[in-house]
Design a protein around this motif. Sequence first.
Motif, mmCIF file in Angstrom:
data_model
loop_
_atom_site.group_PDB
_atom_site.id
_atom_site.type_symbol
_atom_site.label_atom_id
_atom_site.label_comp_id
_atom_site.label_asym_id
_atom_site.label_seq_id
_atom_site.Cartn_x
_atom_site.Cartn_y
_atom_site.Cartn_z
ATOM 1 N N CYS A 52 0.716 -1.189 0.051
ATOM 2 C CA CYS A 52 0.114 0.063 0.055
ATOM 3 C C CYS A 52 0.723 1.337 -0.073
ATOM 4 C CB CYS A 52 -0.865 0.147 1.296
ATOM 5 S SG CYS A 52 -0.026 0.036 2.751
ATOM 6 N N GLY A 53 2.171 1.152 0.122
ATOM 7 C CA GLY A 53 2.809 2.485 0.010
ATOM 8 C C GLY A 53 3.136 3.095 1.386
ATOM 9 N N THR A 54 2.988 4.409 1.134
ATOM 10 C CA THR A 54 3.139 5.129 2.482
ATOM 11 C C THR A 54 1.748 5.982 2.717
ATOM 12 O OG1 THR A 54 3.854 7.399 1.577
ATOM 13 C CG2 THR A 54 5.589 5.828 1.779
ATOM 14 N N ASN A 55 1.598 6.621 4.081
ATOM 15 C CA ASN A 55 0.330 7.408 4.436
ATOM 16 C C ASN A 55 0.230 8.157 3.192
ATOM 17 O OD1 ASN A 55 0.291 6.374 6.737
ATOM 18 N ND2 ASN A 55 1.017 7.993 7.607
ATOM 19 N N HIS A 56 1.312 8.845 2.517
ATOM 20 C CA HIS A 56 1.104 9.723 1.177
ATOM 21 C C HIS A 56 0.288 9.177 0.241
ATOM 22 C CE1 HIS A 56 3.203 12.464 3.806
ATOM 23 N NE2 HIS A 56 4.342 11.889 3.633
ATOM 24 N N SER A 57 0.433 7.729 0.149
ATOM 25 C CA SER A 57 -0.207 6.791 -1.029
ATOM 26 C C SER A 57 -1.745 6.607 -1.064
ATOM 27 C CB SER A 57 0.659 5.565 -1.050
ATOM 28 O OG SER A 57 1.867 5.541 -1.161
ATOM 29 N N VAL A 58 -2.053 7.024 0.243
ATOM 30 C CA VAL A 58 -3.612 6.645 0.239
ATOM 31 C C VAL A 58 -4.309 6.967 -0.665
ATOM 32 C CG1 VAL A 58 -5.472 6.709 1.840
ATOM 33 C CG2 VAL A 58 -3.486 6.112 2.920
ATOM 34 N N PRO A 59 -4.511 8.340 -1.029
ATOM 35 C CA PRO A 59 -5.321 8.880 -2.058
ATOM 36 C C PRO A 59 -5.143 8.150 -3.414
ATOM 37 C CG PRO A 59 -4.260 10.686 -0.801
ATOM 38 C CD PRO A 59 -3.399 9.405 -0.422
ATOM 39 N N HIS A 60 -3.822 7.633 -3.787
ATOM 40 C CA HIS A 60 -3.691 7.073 -5.037
ATOM 41 C C HIS A 60 -4.302 5.640 -5.098
ATOM 42 C CE1 HIS A 60 -1.248 10.413 -5.974
ATOM 43 N NE2 HIS A 60 -0.564 10.344 -4.748
ATOM 44 N N MET A 61 -4.176 4.917 -3.908
ATOM 45 C CA MET A 61 -4.891 3.614 -3.501
ATOM 46 C C MET A 61 -6.355 3.577 -3.900
ATOM 47 S SD MET A 61 -2.341 1.634 -2.852
ATOM 48 C CE MET A 61 -2.958 -0.085 -2.332
ATOM 49 N N LEU A 62 -7.011 4.762 -3.162
ATOM 50 C CA LEU A 62 -8.411 4.751 -3.394
ATOM 51 C C LEU A 62 -8.915 5.293 -4.813
ATOM 52 C CD1 LEU A 62 -9.295 6.553 -0.128
ATOM 53 C CD2 LEU A 62 -9.297 4.281 -0.473
ATOM 54 N N ALA A 63 -7.807 6.036 -5.512
ATOM 55 C CA ALA A 63 -8.138 6.479 -6.632
ATOM 56 C C ALA A 63 -8.175 5.241 -7.664
ATOM 57 C CB ALA A 63 -7.120 7.571 -7.167
ATOM 58 N N ALA A 64 -7.250 4.293 -7.223
ATOM 59 C CA ALA A 64 -7.168 3.029 -8.275
ATOM 60 C C ALA A 64 -8.422 2.192 -8.141
ATOM 61 C CB ALA A 64 -5.884 2.334 -7.941
#
Length: 330
Positions: free
Chosen positions: A56-68
């Motif tokens: 899931c990457g880092t905390n900063h990656s959360v928006p990109h996970m949800l966008a996916a």
Amino acid sequence: MVAMNMDAHMTTGSAFQPAIIAPWKGIHTIDTAQVRPQFAAAYLVEGDGRGAFIDCGTNHSVPHMLAALERAGMTAGQIDWLVLTHVHLDHAGGAGALLPHLPNARVVVHPRGARHMIDPSKLTAGATAVYGEAAMQAMYGTLQPVPAERVVEAGDGHVVELAGRPLLCLDTPGHARHHIAIHDDVAGVFFTGDTFGISYRDFDTGQGAFIFPTTTPVQFEPEALHVSIDRMLAFHPRAMFPTHFGRLDEVERLAADMHAEIDDMVALARACADRDDRHLALMDGLRARLLRRARQHGVTLDEAVIDELLGGDIELNAQGLAVWLDTSRA
């Protein structure tokens, strides 16, 4: 280096537009927006209307996970699993921040890593000791704990049931002792975390992908890494999905390259073992070999560009080889 050093590359999570890659056999590659485009990936696996994230990457990656999820036409409620290859922060640092967005998901992690997801204080302390508070926040943000009741420990052979698409977890040490690789039988592939090395798309040529091992401190174990690679090869996978970065075909060729490079890196480490300038010698040796191999592979990038792309990995690999030398001689 501390016992839980986390693949130390600077990242802000918002400095660029992450790459969007077409899905393949129900597998979506997610650029987690670390460092530069196509540097670090997570994956979304679909199975009969249900989903699993791999890393899931880092905390900063959360928006990109949800966008996916949105791009895949799925909702957060359809995600049943977040499977972590290991708990280094570029792979798992955002787990605690992502999970509140996934009401039905549980976190699957190696038994050695589970306690660090439930209580990430040691991960935080280790990374902060290395980088300082400001850099820790810039790279990873504040690590959030995962509720213990939502953690599933995945020992060797554990199967994650994803709506008719079973995901088999194999204990694959060598890069880290808390590492699993995940076999997707439907697609015939492995999600390899860092066990199958690093292959940046910047180095692709007409000869195919370019690959090299990652010996990030502090748990590089060359013999275990050889065994882990061979365990995965025994499944005759049609492709590998490492975190760095994306789908790799030509599995047999790349595995042979990995085996050869592990042995060469060990030989370099032993040759530098007693030098007063050991770290610098390791850095120089790793850089020279990677540059030579890249040129032989047909890479035409300027040398300064190659240095920029590989500088962080060379530094980490030198540190990891030094730790391995010290522990193996203790």
